[in-house]
Write an enzyme that holds these catalytic residues in place. Structure first.
Site, PDB file in Angstrom:
ATOM      1  CD  GLU A 392      -3.255   0.494   2.060  1.00 51.09           C
ATOM      2  OE1 GLU A 392      -4.280  -0.069   1.935  1.00 51.09           O
ATOM      3  OE2 GLU A 392      -3.040   1.016   3.430  1.00 51.09           O
ATOM      4  CG  HIS A 421       6.897 -30.218   2.667  1.00 56.30           C
ATOM      5  ND1 HIS A 421       7.592 -31.242   2.309  1.00 56.30           N
ATOM      6  CD2 HIS A 421       7.490 -29.652   3.813  1.00 56.30           C
ATOM      7  CE1 HIS A 421       8.475 -31.387   3.196  1.00 56.30           C
ATOM      8  NE2 HIS A 421       8.332 -30.678   4.196  1.00 56.30           N
ATOM      9  CE  LYS A 526     -11.437   2.583   1.728  1.00 59.18           C
ATOM     10  NZ  LYS A 526     -10.851   3.658   2.861  1.00 59.18           N
TER      11      LYS A 526
HETATM   12  O1  LIG Z   1      -8.687   2.623   9.751  1.00 64.11           O
HETATM   13  P1  LIG Z   1      -9.791   2.840   8.557  1.00 64.11           P
HETATM   14  O2  LIG Z   1      -9.924   4.027   8.434  1.00 64.11           O
HETATM   15  O3  LIG Z   1     -11.078   2.056   8.778  1.00 64.11           O
HETATM   16  O4  LIG Z   1      -8.905   2.322   7.312  1.00 64.11           O
HETATM   17  C1  LIG Z   1      -8.853   0.923   7.135  1.00 64.11           C
HETATM   18  C2  LIG Z   1      -7.655   0.681   5.878  1.00 64.11           C
HETATM   19  O5  LIG Z   1      -8.287   1.216   4.813  1.00 64.11           O
HETATM   20  C3  LIG Z   1      -7.255   1.935   4.134  1.00 64.11           C
HETATM   21  O6  LIG Z   1      -7.583   3.262   4.452  1.00 64.11           O
HETATM   22  C4  LIG Z   1      -7.474   1.639   2.662  1.00 64.11           C
HETATM   23  O7  LIG Z   1      -7.515   0.206   2.342  1.00 64.11           O
HETATM   24  C5  LIG Z   1      -5.945   1.521   4.777  1.00 64.11           C
HETATM   25  O8  LIG Z   1      -5.052   2.247   4.577  1.00 64.11           O
HETATM   26  C6  LIG Z   1      -6.356   1.410   6.208  1.00 64.11           C
HETATM   27  O9  LIG Z   1      -5.363   0.829   6.908  1.00 64.11           O
END
Ligand SMILES: O=P(O)(O)OC[C@H]1O[C@](O)(CO)[C@@H](O)[C@@H]1O
Length: 547
Positions: A392, A421, A526
């Site tokens: 990330e 394995h 998202k």
């Molecule tokens: O802690 P939050 O805001 O729920 O985000 C969870 C995760 O989502 C992200 O923003 C994106 O996947 C990550 O960087 C983060 O760890």
């Protein structure tokens, strides 16, 4: 804070007193500096006695040609480059990454620049221009480094509050409401990404066999997975502390998990608020919900801590403390490692050495994957944890100058010797698209518990042999590897490992000129998911109208 029980107390590392069996005394070798990973010596000795040059079955690429085939030279390279952190009992062996002197010299100015970037970061520079925020996870283990006293106090007060709360929960001073004679026995952690991976890794690595509170995780919006966790709790739901973790406080998977758990509480006739704990940024949706509903406790997540570097914030520390893990030792290990990583002499800076190796092995463009192989069951989740931290952070479309670079470094792995394995066959003989990081743990078992399952050989000796054998076999076929050795898996060494990789990622990002501290790509996914759900709602509305 009045009373801090064992899990929050600071003590000297048990590693200091460690005397593993059948280790070669460093004093016996005139070539060695005072402390050397003793079992590593066995492996080097093994390589000296093996003719590695006869093992290669694949034609050498120009880069593979740099691989040191002469066993004595390999030994010299090992001795020359071995990094040792005496206080942490941690060793980094990069001798099987074949970077040349010319490469090292060419990288030196860039590494010096990276050190300056890291220094600026630690002083509070805005390191995430997208979000206009500082990146201060280093301050969490050394609050004195925070750029102002307000932040320092925030960190210190939160740590005190965590210890105090954990103390009261474990001692039974704070009791489950419908269980006044008993105490909390379970933790249900609801969170995803950086709000789950660190706590999961640390629980697996460090929780005692019989922790004061056992932990379970809901880290997805899979209804069956959620039902399974709740069903497994059974009547113990009444003595379960539900910790909802979300930095933003608005992540849909986490919100769904919370709503599902709240429903389970209602169905069981329990008052969720009295068992709910929120870890989130002040005034986030989650924070406001927890405040308005009067949850048992709220702990802050700071805007200057990224999700993937949040293990040493309340996100990681509260669940760890509740499981009886010595969180001050974790912080101490991380602080020691951070200090080592401020050294501007590359050879004495383990994070810089790692970043340098990654750059060499993957041509600075992620051309090879990083396979992480801990030879210790309790470190199973380390590679999964590193996946987010590394991918990330480094998987970015544009560099800091706006050029399209599509950077990244893929991480996968499970554990040795189990993977021997499974996929090691391909690593040894198949497509050459990776380099390995071996994680070696010298302590097999607590002192006095070992026994010989064959004359002169313990179960742990097999594990050690598998690691050394696999490393030699891979190297013999021009597959490069890094080895990180720790004395044992303790809060201190786990804290140090986390800090080591956090810093290596920061330095590597600087070497390839990208912003390691944002994740624009995740936002795209998202947004698309939101559009799918909106479309589903419209379709349902149309269908309802039609019926
Ligand atoms: O802690 P939050 O805001 O729920 O985000 C969870 C995760 O989502 C992200 O923003 C994106 O996947 C990550 O960087 C983060 O760890």
């Amino acid at each position: 804070m009045a009373s801090i029980s064992g899990f929050c107390s600071s003590s000297s590392s048990p590693a200091a007193a460690l005397k593993p069996r059948r280790l070669i005394s460093p004093q016996k070798s005139p070539l060695l500096r005072p402390i050397v990973a003793p079992r590593t010596l066995v492996s080097v000795a093994r390589d000296i006695s093996a003719d590695l040059s006869t093992n290669s079955s694949i034609p050498l690429s120009p880069k593979s040609a740099a691989i040191e085939k002469d066993p004595v030279n390999l030994w010299r390279r090992y001795v020359e480059w071995l990094y040792q952190h005496k206080e942490l009992g941690l060793y980094l062996d990069v001798s099987r990454i074949s970077f040349t002197d010319e490469f090292f010299d060419s990288m030196e100015p860039r590494l010096q620049k990276a050190f300056l970037h890291m220094k600026e970061l630690e002083k509070g520079a805005i390191a995430n221009p997208d979000e206009g925020r500082m990146v201060g996870h280093y301050w969490l283990r050394n609050p004195k480094m925070a750029p102002n006293s307000f932040l320092r106090l925030q960190i210190e007060n939160t740590l005190e509050a965590i210890c105090d709360f954990a103390d009261k929960i474990i001692s039974g001073q704070i009791k489950p409401p419908s269980f006044p004679e008993g105490r909390f026995t379970q933790i249900l952690s609801v969170g995803i990404g950086g709000s789950a991976l660190g706590p999961q890794f640390v629980a697996e690595a460090l929780a005692p066999d019989n922790p004061p509170l056992k932990i379970r995780f809901i880290d997805n919006t899979d209804p069956a997975g959620i039902d399974h966790q709740i069903a497994q709790l059974g009547p113990e739901l009444a003595s379960t502390l539900v910790i909802v973790i979300s930095k933003s406080g608005g992540t849909p998977e986490t919100r769904n998990g919370l709503l599902e758990v709240q429903k389970a509480f209602r169905d069981a006739g329990l008052d969720f608020a009295k068992q709910g704990v929120a870890i989130t940024q002040q005034n986030s949706l989650l924070d406001n919900t927890a405040r308005i509903e009067g949850w048992l406790a709220r702990f802050p997540m700071f805007d200057w801590v990224g999700g993937r570097t949040s293990e040493m914030s309340a996100v990681g520390l509260l669940p760890a403390a509740l499981q009886g893990i010595d969180i001050r030792e974790m912080l101490a290990g991380a602080a020691l490692m951070d200090e080592a990583n401020r050294n501007t002499e590359v050879k004495n800076n383990p994070a810089a050495l790692l970043a340098l190796c990654w750059y060499w092995a993957s041509d600075g463009v992620g051309s090879k994957d990083m396979v992480v192989l801990p030879y210790k069951d309790s470190l199973l989740l380390f590679s999964r944890y590193l996946q987010q931290l590394v991918m990330e952070s480094l998987g970015k479309e544009f560099d800091l100058d706006g050029n399209r670079v599509n950077q990244g470094l893929s991480v996968y792995g499970n554990k040795g010797s189990t993977d021997q394995h499974a996929y090691i066959q391909q690593l040894r003989e198949g497509v050459h698209n990776f380099f390995v990081t071996f994680i070696e743990v010298l302590r097999d078992r607590p002192p006095g518990h070992d026994w010989e399952l064959e004359p002169g050989v313990t179960c742990g000796d097999y594990l050690f042999g598998m690691l050394q054998g696999t490393r030699s076999a891979l190297y013999g076929n021009n597959r490069e590897s890094i080895s990180v050795t720790v004395q044992e898996v303790t809060p201190r060494s786990v804290g140090a490992l986390i800090a080591l990789y956090e810093r290596a990622v920061g330095i590597y990002a600087s070497l390839v000129n990208i912003n390691a501290y944002h994740q624009p790509g995740v936002e795209a996914g998202k947004k698309a998911a939101g559009e799918v759900l909106a479309l589903q709602k419209r379709v349902l509305a149309v269908l309802n109208e039609a019926s």
